[in-house]
Write a protein that holds these residues in place. Sequence first.
Motif, PDB file in Angstrom:
ATOM      1  N   GLY A  18       0.808  -1.218   0.000  1.00  0.00           N
ATOM      2  CA  GLY A  18       0.000   0.000   0.000  1.00  0.00           C
ATOM      3  C   GLY A  18       0.834   1.258   0.000  1.00  0.00           C
ATOM      4  N   ALA A  19       2.054   1.170   0.527  1.00  0.00           N
ATOM      5  CA  ALA A  19       2.924   2.356   0.614  1.00  0.00           C
ATOM      6  C   ALA A  19       3.775   2.548  -0.623  1.00  0.00           C
ATOM      7  N   CYS A  20       3.929   1.524  -1.453  1.00  0.00           N
ATOM      8  CA  CYS A  20       4.844   1.606  -2.598  1.00  0.00           C
ATOM      9  C   CYS A  20       4.139   1.676  -3.944  1.00  0.00           C
ATOM     10  N   VAL A  21       2.997   1.033  -4.090  1.00  0.00           N
ATOM     11  CA  VAL A  21       2.379   0.834  -5.403  1.00  0.00           C
ATOM     12  C   VAL A  21       1.107   1.656  -5.488  1.00  0.00           C
ATOM     13  N   ASP A  22       0.877   2.238  -6.649  1.00  0.00           N
ATOM     14  CA  ASP A  22      -0.329   3.024  -6.872  1.00  0.00           C
ATOM     15  C   ASP A  22      -1.562   2.128  -6.882  1.00  0.00           C
ATOM     16  N   GLY A  23      -2.703   2.681  -6.514  1.00  0.00           N
ATOM     17  CA  GLY A  23      -3.930   1.894  -6.378  1.00  0.00           C
ATOM     18  C   GLY A  23      -4.396   1.260  -7.664  1.00  0.00           C
ATOM     19  N   VAL A  24      -4.243   1.961  -8.807  1.00  0.00           N
ATOM     20  CA  VAL A  24      -4.700   1.373 -10.072  1.00  0.00           C
ATOM     21  C   VAL A  24      -3.859   0.163 -10.452  1.00  0.00           C
ATOM     22  N   VAL A  25      -2.593   0.178 -10.069  1.00  0.00           N
ATOM     23  CA  VAL A  25      -1.743  -0.986 -10.344  1.00  0.00           C
ATOM     24  C   VAL A  25      -2.105  -2.131  -9.393  1.00  0.00           C
ATOM     25  N   LEU A  26      -2.361  -1.795  -8.146  1.00  0.00           N
ATOM     26  CA  LEU A  26      -2.736  -2.839  -7.189  1.00  0.00           C
ATOM     27  C   LEU A  26      -4.036  -3.541  -7.603  1.00  0.00           C
ATOM     28  N   ARG A  27      -4.985  -2.757  -8.117  1.00  0.00           N
ATOM     29  CA  ARG A  27      -6.275  -3.342  -8.496  1.00  0.00           C
ATOM     30  C   ARG A  27      -6.227  -4.018  -9.862  1.00  0.00           C
ATOM     31  N   ASP A  28      -5.108  -3.860 -10.574  1.00  0.00           N
ATOM     32  CA  ASP A  28      -4.924  -4.516 -11.874  1.00  0.00           C
ATOM     33  C   ASP A  28      -4.451  -5.945 -11.620  1.00  0.00           C
ATOM     34  N   LYS A  29      -5.402  -6.878 -11.554  1.00  0.00           N
ATOM     35  CA  LYS A  29      -5.097  -8.255 -11.103  1.00  0.00           C
ATOM     36  C   LYS A  29      -4.054  -8.929 -11.983  1.00  0.00           C
ATOM     37  N   PHE A  30      -4.140  -8.757 -13.307  1.00  0.00           N
ATOM     38  CA  PHE A  30      -3.252  -9.489 -14.217  1.00  0.00           C
ATOM     39  C   PHE A  30      -2.175  -8.600 -14.829  1.00  0.00           C
ATOM     40  N   GLU A  72      -2.351  -5.860 -16.627  1.00  0.00           N
ATOM     41  CA  GLU A  72      -2.596  -5.414 -18.012  1.00  0.00           C
ATOM     42  C   GLU A  72      -2.130  -3.974 -18.236  1.00  0.00           C
ATOM     43  N   GLY A  73      -2.115  -3.181 -17.184  1.00  0.00           N
ATOM     44  CA  GLY A  73      -1.702  -1.784 -17.338  1.00  0.00           C
ATOM     45  C   GLY A  73      -0.207  -1.588 -17.225  1.00  0.00           C
ATOM     46  N   VAL A  74       0.534  -2.599 -16.873  1.00  0.00           N
ATOM     47  CA  VAL A  74       1.988  -2.495 -16.714  1.00  0.00           C
ATOM     48  C   VAL A  74       2.670  -3.527 -17.617  1.00  0.00           C
ATOM     49  N   ASN A  75       2.237  -3.534 -18.870  1.00  0.00           N
ATOM     50  CA  ASN A  75       2.853  -4.374 -19.905  1.00  0.00           C
ATOM     51  C   ASN A  75       2.745  -5.867 -19.610  1.00  0.00           C
ATOM     52  N   GLY A  76       1.686  -6.273 -18.925  1.00  0.00           N
ATOM     53  CA  GLY A  76       1.474  -7.696 -18.668  1.00  0.00           C
ATOM     54  C   GLY A  76       2.406  -8.287 -17.644  1.00  0.00           C
ATOM     55  N   ASN A  77       3.032  -7.468 -16.832  1.00  0.00           N
ATOM     56  CA  ASN A  77       3.933  -7.954 -15.801  1.00  0.00           C
ATOM     57  C   ASN A  77       3.131  -8.388 -14.566  1.00  0.00           C
ATOM     58  N   LEU A  78       3.681  -9.346 -13.833  1.00  0.00           N
ATOM     59  CA  LEU A  78       3.127  -9.717 -12.535  1.00  0.00           C
ATOM     60  C   LEU A  78       3.299  -8.517 -11.613  1.00  0.00           C
ATOM     61  N   VAL A  79       2.212  -8.069 -10.998  1.00  0.00           N
ATOM     62  CA  VAL A  79       2.245  -6.812 -10.261  1.00  0.00           C
ATOM     63  C   VAL A  79       3.290  -6.842  -9.153  1.00  0.00           C
ATOM     64  N   ILE A  80       3.316  -7.961  -8.397  1.00  0.00           N
ATOM     65  CA  ILE A  80       4.319  -8.032  -7.323  1.00  0.00           C
ATOM     66  C   ILE A  80       5.721  -8.108  -7.902  1.00  0.00           C
ATOM     67  N   GLY A  81       5.810  -8.575  -9.173  1.00  0.00           N
ATOM     68  CA  GLY A  81       7.117  -8.638  -9.832  1.00  0.00           C
ATOM     69  C   GLY A  81       7.650  -7.271 -10.176  1.00  0.00           C
ATOM     70  N   THR A  82       6.739  -6.318 -10.427  1.00  0.00           N
ATOM     71  CA  THR A  82       7.196  -4.952 -10.731  1.00  0.00           C
ATOM     72  C   THR A  82       7.917  -4.317  -9.553  1.00  0.00           C
ATOM     73  N   LEU A  83       7.652  -4.848  -8.375  1.00  0.00           N
ATOM     74  CA  LEU A  83       8.260  -4.283  -7.172  1.00  0.00           C
ATOM     75  C   LEU A  83       9.572  -4.973  -6.816  1.00  0.00           C
ATOM     76  N   ALA A  84       9.820  -6.155  -7.408  1.00  0.00           N
ATOM     77  CA  ALA A  84      10.963  -6.970  -6.980  1.00  0.00           C
ATOM     78  C   ALA A  84      12.270  -6.437  -7.536  1.00  0.00           C
ATOM     79  N   TRP A  85      13.318  -6.773  -6.841  1.00  0.00           N
ATOM     80  CA  TRP A  85      14.674  -6.443  -7.273  1.00  0.00           C
ATOM     81  C   TRP A  85      15.502  -7.719  -7.228  1.00  0.00           C
ATOM     82  N   PRO A  86      16.297  -7.981  -8.180  1.00  0.00           N
ATOM     83  CA  PRO A  86      16.752  -7.110  -9.270  1.00  0.00           C
ATOM     84  C   PRO A  86      15.874  -7.165 -10.513  1.00  0.00           C
ATOM     85  N   SER A  87      14.985  -8.179 -10.648  1.00  0.00           N
ATOM     86  CA  SER A  87      14.212  -8.300 -11.877  1.00  0.00           C
ATOM     87  C   SER A  87      12.842  -8.895 -11.554  1.00  0.00           C
TER      88      SER A  87
END
Length: 1126
Positions: free
Chosen positions: A458-470, A472-487
């Motif tokens: 809730g502190a790192c990711v915008d609400g529209v991305v959080l509610r995007d289950k699959f 689709e708004g972030v190039n089809g990436n796994l939402v939790i994967g967009t937050l991971a490091w290094p990839s």
Amino acid sequence: MLNNLTECEEGDGGPNSQGDATSKESSPFINSSTSDVEKSQQYDGKNMALFEEEMDTSPMVSSLLSSLANYSNLTQGSKEHEEAENNEEARKKTVQAPRMGTIMGVYLPCMQNILGVILFLRMTWLVGVGGVLGTFAIVFMCCSTTMLTAISMSAIATNGVVPAGGSYYMISRSLGPEFGGAVGICFYLGTTFAGAMYILGCIEILLIYIVPGAAIFKMEGLEGAEAEAALLNNMRVYGTIVLSLMSLVVFVGVKYVNKLALVFLACVILSILAVYAGVIKTSFDPPEFPVCVLGNRTLVSKSFDICAKTIEQGNATVTTKLWKAFCDSEFLNATCDEYFNSNNVSQIQGIPGVTSGILAENLFSMFAEKNSFIEKRGIAAVLDPEDTPTNTNRYVLADITSFFTLLVGIYFPSVTGIMAGSNRSGDLQDAQKSIPVGTILAITTTSFIYMSSVILFGACVDGVVLRDKFGEGVNGNLVIGTLAWPSPWVIVFGSFFSTCGAGLQSLTGAPRLLQAIARDGIIPFLRVFGHGKANGEPTWALLLTACICEIGIIIASLDSVAPILSMFFLMCYMFVNLACALQTLLRTPNWRPRFKFYHWALSLLGMSLCLTLMFLCSWYYAIIAMVIASCIYKYIEFCGAEKEWGDGIRGISLSAARYALMRLEQGPPHTKNWRPQILVLVGLDGEQNVDHPRLLSLTNQLKAGKGLTIVGACVEGTYLNNQPQAQKADQAIRKLMEIEKVKGFSQVVISSNLRDATSHLIQAGGLGGLRHNAVLVSFPKNWKQAEEHRRCRNFIEVVRETTAAQLALMVPKNISAYPSNGERFTEGYIDVWWIVHDGGMLMLLPFLLRQHKVWRKCKMRIFTVAQMDDNSIQMKKDLMTFLYHLRFDAEVEVVEMHDSDISAYTYEKTLVMEQRSQILKEMHLTKNEREREIQSITDVSRGSIRRKNPSNLHPQRSIAEESVTGGGEEKPEEESFRLSRPRQVQLIQGKNATPTPTSPTSPTAPTPAAMSPGEEMQMTWTDDTENINNPAVVNPETIKDMFNMKPEWENLNQSNVRRMHHAQKLNEVIVKKSQEAKLVLLNMPGPPRNRTGEENYMEFLEVLTEGLNRVLLVRGGGREVITIYS
């Protein structure tokens, strides 16, 4: 505990049992092959001479401790697996004790099972839809539930040795086979559907995030329901393929699954570490994941290349791919979507970072309807309410309707898996230490991970991305994967292997759980699944598990499968808490857990939370799960094997019974609560079988009152010598009760004589306030025969004792003529002859009988007797009013009995009765006593007749009634006492006694007695036969002779004459009115107050019921049993 370790329970390891597949250990209690000499030598010099004869049942302490030390507790099937691979060599080797500690045996397996697919695929969506506060509340509630369950489970697991079987073993041995089987099946179904959920998660990651092009059913260009159907069909096809491959792996070798478990766990841990590393990185270097928004609606990233309507190329304005998606051409003057024209396109940062303050925007929930737009908070949008949305496939849409309870059902599977440590109890070095520590530590760790994830997402990711289950708004990436490091691929592949491993673990554990249930034998139709390969692998159980798992695959939606398995796991956890609470509250002596940090209040709180979560997740799924569990419970109760596991349900039954008995002791029941609590006194034959089985049939027909039933029998002898006969009689009674469907208790009493035994039953039957208030005993058959004299006396004593004890008494006569439970009366009457008021028993019994299908078609008639000075018309009206208030439907008739003179037949009947009584009395006197008694009777009789009629010592009889009834109404058993014409009076004398006539008759030659040849003789006196040849002629001489006979009648007991007269007159009326009745109930006269005249009492009863087929004599217990009040 001792029996569990030294001599395995039935179903828990016996060689021929259906229990755990471990061979039965040699018991130190059995030493049948040792001879007495060897035995004496064996214990010689061991100071055990005093106990040599008891060594078979009471072993030496050293033997016992040795057997306990050698006790092995292996995982289900592991021993057979080793024996199958190594054959004889494995049998000769000593089995090594398990060496797994707390970390490897409990902590890490629990971590692997708890952390899984929901964390990676749905956690971000839950935070976005439910808000940080709502999701945190869900996580806290679910984690609290599992923590409380773990505390209860730790208490049960540390209360003795827990063999392999885990939660099923704990629940079944704590709550009994019925609850254990029901919850075991629920736990099995939950584990099986969990496998389906993991497989669906695996396919979702594969098709959406790794290789989207592998989809068989293409989704490009499809909208709405079509796109959803294509996705689900892909899940079904690939899910079935993956399920088949996983089942094959489990079938071929489960050891490979166990070896890969650490690899899969490493993937989970690395993925979680990557997420935390990514969160830390966002505080100073947020990743670039832009999200394009039209107005406040999120756009699907694959529908455009640049997040703008137009761009400047040189000096010209050029439309973009996004323009073409919403307009009918690429030119600036094209006709475009109204919403597209009215709103601007903006680009926002999908992951603004921990320090961005986005947490405030994500605090509260934002639930959405299915196919509604994912909208950005805080951005104004121009929207025409009358405008119909178009081009909806260009926007990110909600795939399901979301609400709070749905989120609970989807999230709860992520906290299951707390039983992984207890399921491995057979592999642990110290299960009683490792299970509590490892499980609670694992729950603490995972709860911290989940709660921190909620806040960090809730502190790192915008609400529209959080509610995007699959994504689709972030190039089809796994939402939790967009937050991971290094990839992001670290999370994608980590979650993929994690779900694969969890699915394999479910397909490995579920068949073994089913096999354990099947081998326990508590569910008969599952016994086939207890078999497997030679090494113990559950082949058939694996096949059934795969078929059930396929049902979850066909559902195809992870969000739909999750609430299903939540139900089953919650029900399992609820009963674990219930088991701990019960054991604690009941204070069972065997309840001594080593884990001390538990309390019954915590267990009850955990149980309440489980029940609450069940209905929060899905009320209809909760009801379905409860119906399934209830059906399994009832099936085991009626069809399952009898098991005695010392369970808590039996303990709570005892406590409830004790409490209820103490409440019943507070006072007698109110009349409205009175119901017949029947003590049935049955006789036994030489084979210890019940003499009159129809007594129990009648008992069953009377049980509409749902009261207590005790079937009592007596065995004559001593307890030490006749114990086997008593046990045999008890088994025969129980079997007959089962056949006749009589629910109650049997009680067999051994005593030196039957009279005392019957008295003991009447006095001591029942317990506390739950005692019998009515006695059912059959009328003695052939009571007039000399050999039945003792039984007749016992019957009269029963009547006396029930009267003294204020118990109701029911005496069916001709019990063999009563209907069995299979017969049906299609018509007829139940006649009640209400002579005296007995508290209402006569009214209540026909009502109870008519509740049974045998008597249901019979109508009830009530007769009462009016005397000369009674108003019969008013009596009938009053009786009908009384019955109306009692709510009884019955016909009413008042019978008038007029006074009449006592007939000569009554005098003769009384004379015969008294003479018979005297004869029976003589049979029990000594020789000298008999001579004195006969002489005294003769002297009294002669003196009386001389005073009355000194001139005639030879009275003659010419009585019409006597000739008419001379022999036709006599019964076969009366032949030895019958007065024939010439009238015979039989006296039993000693062999050398001088015959002395007892009446003014002429003696004939003596004849040998039929009763005891050689010991006793029968003397016969014959009346004068004058006028006998023409008895119908009545002349003055005949009248004179009748008056000459009157002195003999006057010598009779006038009380007996009156009783005989009343019995005869009443019998005439009853026979006239109720000859064809199916059953006649009438008041039973009381017994004589003194010991003399007991045989006369039986004669009165015989005369009263003569000519009736089925008679039920009833005596009240001295209290009212019916009332007109509500």
